[in-house]
Every structure is written in structure tokens, then in C-alpha cells.
Scaffold this motif. Structure first.
Motif, mmCIF file in Angstrom:
data_model
loop_
_atom_site.group_PDB
_atom_site.id
_atom_site.type_symbol
_atom_site.label_atom_id
_atom_site.label_comp_id
_atom_site.label_asym_id
_atom_site.label_seq_id
_atom_site.Cartn_x
_atom_site.Cartn_y
_atom_site.Cartn_z
ATOM 1 N N SER A 10 31.021 45.110 44.775
ATOM 2 C CA SER A 10 32.011 44.642 45.749
ATOM 3 C C SER A 10 32.230 45.645 46.880
ATOM 4 N N LEU A 11 31.908 46.901 46.645
ATOM 5 C CA LEU A 11 32.090 47.946 47.656
ATOM 6 C C LEU A 11 30.886 48.101 48.583
ATOM 7 N N SER A 71 27.939 42.939 48.615
ATOM 8 C CA SER A 71 29.227 42.307 48.313
ATOM 9 C C SER A 71 29.263 40.853 48.764
ATOM 10 N N THR A 72 28.372 40.472 49.669
ATOM 11 C CA THR A 72 28.321 39.081 50.114
ATOM 12 C C THR A 72 27.012 38.398 49.721
ATOM 13 N N TRP A 126 35.486 42.079 43.315
ATOM 14 C CA TRP A 126 36.383 43.140 42.861
ATOM 15 C C TRP A 126 37.316 42.613 41.766
ATOM 16 N N SER A 146 33.521 40.293 48.677
ATOM 17 C CA SER A 146 33.923 41.492 47.956
ATOM 18 C C SER A 146 35.234 41.325 47.197
#
Length: 134
Positions: free
Chosen positions: A75-76, A81-82, A22, A18
């Protein structure tokens, strides 16, 4: 005989996760906004710039902003996010797509070879978005 390895050849998750997404999203969105402002004010003054060039530039800067915002959102998300493919593909594909269009507008004579790269960037970007649905 040794037991099978529990470590996959490719990681199941994206190691940057993330934080990388981001930061990438923030940078890509910022570049898109800056490029849009340049297109609205400075690009028009360059010799040889046509209305088609302006339209192409606007498309490239808009997609950069869209992809940057998407990366911020991804990213949130706890799962995506992964994700080992989605975020990196959206980032790389978006950069290739928008960057190649901008390079063609700014220096068509020097970067003619970049033209065929634009659809490749778009395909990578689309694959990243589609992988979010899987």
C-alpha cells in the motif's frame, strides 16, 4: 465510425488503491495475530485437536500475518498500491488459504468440501506475489 474508446475493459489500476490495501493488511495481520494467540492457548483445549491440527493452525495464522504485512508494504509503494491484480490477489488468496485451513481445523466434519479450496487460495496468493515482479 466512432473513435476507439480510451477506457479499457478492465481498469489499469485498482480503484481502492492504497487505502483499501492498508486497511486490508491491518485487518488480516490482526486476525493472524489473534488466531495465533488462540492457537497457542484456546485451540489446544478443544477435544479432538491433534498436533497436526495445531501445526496447520500455526501455518494458517503465520501466513495471515505475512500477507497482512505485505499488504501494508504494498500500500505504500507508488506503483504497486494501485496495481489491479497484485494486492487484491494477495488479500483474497491469503484469506482463502488461511481461512480454509482454519475452517478445516475447527470443523473438519462440517467443512470437508473446503479442503480442495486451500491450494486454490495458495495459487491465487502466489500469483499476486509473482505479479509484483512483472
Amino acid at each position: 465510425m466512432s473513435p476507439p474508446s480510451s477506457t479499457p475493459l478492465l481498469p489499469r489500476t485498482f480503484p481502492g488503491g492504497s487505502q483499501f490495501l492498508w486497511r486490508s493488511g491491518a485487518i488480516i495481520a490482526s486476525v493472524g495475530i489473534i488466531a495465533g494467540a488462540f492457537g497457542a492457548h484456546g485451540l489446544r483445549r478443544r477435544p479432538g485437536i491433534t498436533a497436526d491440527n495445531i501445526h496447520a493452525w500455526e501455518t494458517a495464522s503465520s501466513y495471515a500475518v505475512y500477507n497482512g504485512l505485505t499488504l501494508l508494504l504494498v500500500s505504500l509503494h507508488p506503483r504497486f498500491s494501485t496495481h489491479r491484480f497484485a494486492g487484491p490477489a494477495i488479500a483474497a488468496g491469503g484469506l482463502i488459504f488461511s481461512g480454509s485451513i482454519m475452517a478445516l481445523v475447527l470443523a473438519r466434519d462440517r467443512f470437508k468440501f473446503v479442503g480442495p479450496v486451500t491450494p486454490l487460495g495458495g495459487a491465487i496468493m502466489i500469483a499476486g506475489y509473482l505479479s509484483l515482479a512483472l
